[in-house]
Design a protein around this motif. Structure first.
Motif, short mmCIF file in Angstrom:
data_model
loop_
_atom_site.label_atom_id
_atom_site.label_comp_id
_atom_site.label_asym_id
_atom_site.label_seq_id
_atom_site.Cartn_x
_atom_site.Cartn_y
_atom_site.Cartn_z
N GLN A 3 39.78 2.92 -60.61
CA GLN A 3 38.63 2.28 -61.25
C GLN A 3 37.98 1.30 -60.30
O GLN A 3 38.67 0.57 -59.59
CB GLN A 3 39.07 1.52 -62.50
CG GLN A 3 39.31 2.40 -63.71
CD GLN A 3 39.49 1.60 -64.98
OE1 GLN A 3 40.15 0.57 -64.97
NE2 GLN A 3 38.89 2.07 -66.07
N VAL A 5 35.31 -1.80 -60.64
CA VAL A 5 34.67 -2.64 -61.65
C VAL A 5 33.80 -3.67 -60.95
O VAL A 5 34.29 -4.52 -60.21
CB VAL A 5 35.71 -3.33 -62.54
CG1 VAL A 5 35.03 -4.22 -63.57
CG2 VAL A 5 36.59 -2.29 -63.23
N CYS A 22 33.15 -6.26 -56.50
CA CYS A 22 33.66 -4.97 -56.98
C CYS A 22 35.14 -4.90 -56.64
O CYS A 22 35.50 -4.96 -55.46
CB CYS A 22 32.91 -3.83 -56.34
SG CYS A 22 33.64 -2.19 -56.66
N GLY A 112 31.59 2.88 -59.23
CA GLY A 112 31.65 2.00 -60.37
C GLY A 112 30.59 2.36 -61.39
O GLY A 112 29.79 3.27 -61.18
#
Length: 121
Positions: A3, A5, A22, A112
Motif C-alpha cells: 500500500q 498512502v 507517501c 497510491g
C-alpha cells in the motif's frame, strides 16, 4: 500486499507551500525509484519528480527550482516539498513506487490513491 498512502494535500493560495508525504507499507523487499505524478482535469498524468534509491532526482521542467523530492529509506517514505505554488499546479498528486516484494522477484509498479492539491486565491 503493498500500500502507498499519501497525505498532505489541500487548498493553498498562490505563492504558498505544501508538503506531501507517501508511506509505503506491506511486503516490501526493496524500493528502487519512488516519486510523484499528477493529473489535472482533462489532462494526462505527468511526472512531477522521482528519486532513486541512491537519492538521484528527476524533476519535470515546470517544477524545477520550486519542488524538492526526498526520501527516507528506513521509513519507506517519500516527500514532496512544494514551494511557490501556482494555480497550474492544481491536480491530483499520485505517489508511485517501483519495488520488489521478494529478493528474487521482479520490479513492479505501485500507485497510491491520490491526494488533491488546489492552488487558488
Amino acid at each position: 500486499q503493498v500500500q502507498l498512502v499519501e497525505s498532505g494535500g489541500g487548498l493553498v493560495q498562490p505563492g504558498g507551500s505544501l508538503r506531501l508525504s507517501c508511506a509505503a507499507s506491506g511486503t516490501i523487499f526493496s524500493i528502487n525509484a519512488i516519486g510523484w505524478y499528477r493529473q489535472a482535469p482533462g489532462k494526462q498524468r505527468e511526472l512531477v519528480a522521482t528519486i532513486s534509491r541512491g537519492s538521484g532526482t528527476n524533476y519535470a521542467d515546470s517544477v524545477k527550482g520550486r519542488f524538492t523530492c526526498s526520501r527516507d529509506n528506513a521509513k519507506n517514505t517519500v516527500y514532496l516539498q512544494m514551494n511557490s505554488l501556482k494555480p497550474e499546479d492544481t491536480a491530483v498528486y499520485y505517489c508511485n513506487a517501483v519495488l520488489r516484494t521478494v529478493v528474487t522477484g521482479p520490479l513492479k509498479d505501485y500507485w497510491g490513491q491520490g491526494t488533491q492539491v488546489t492552488v487558488s486565491s
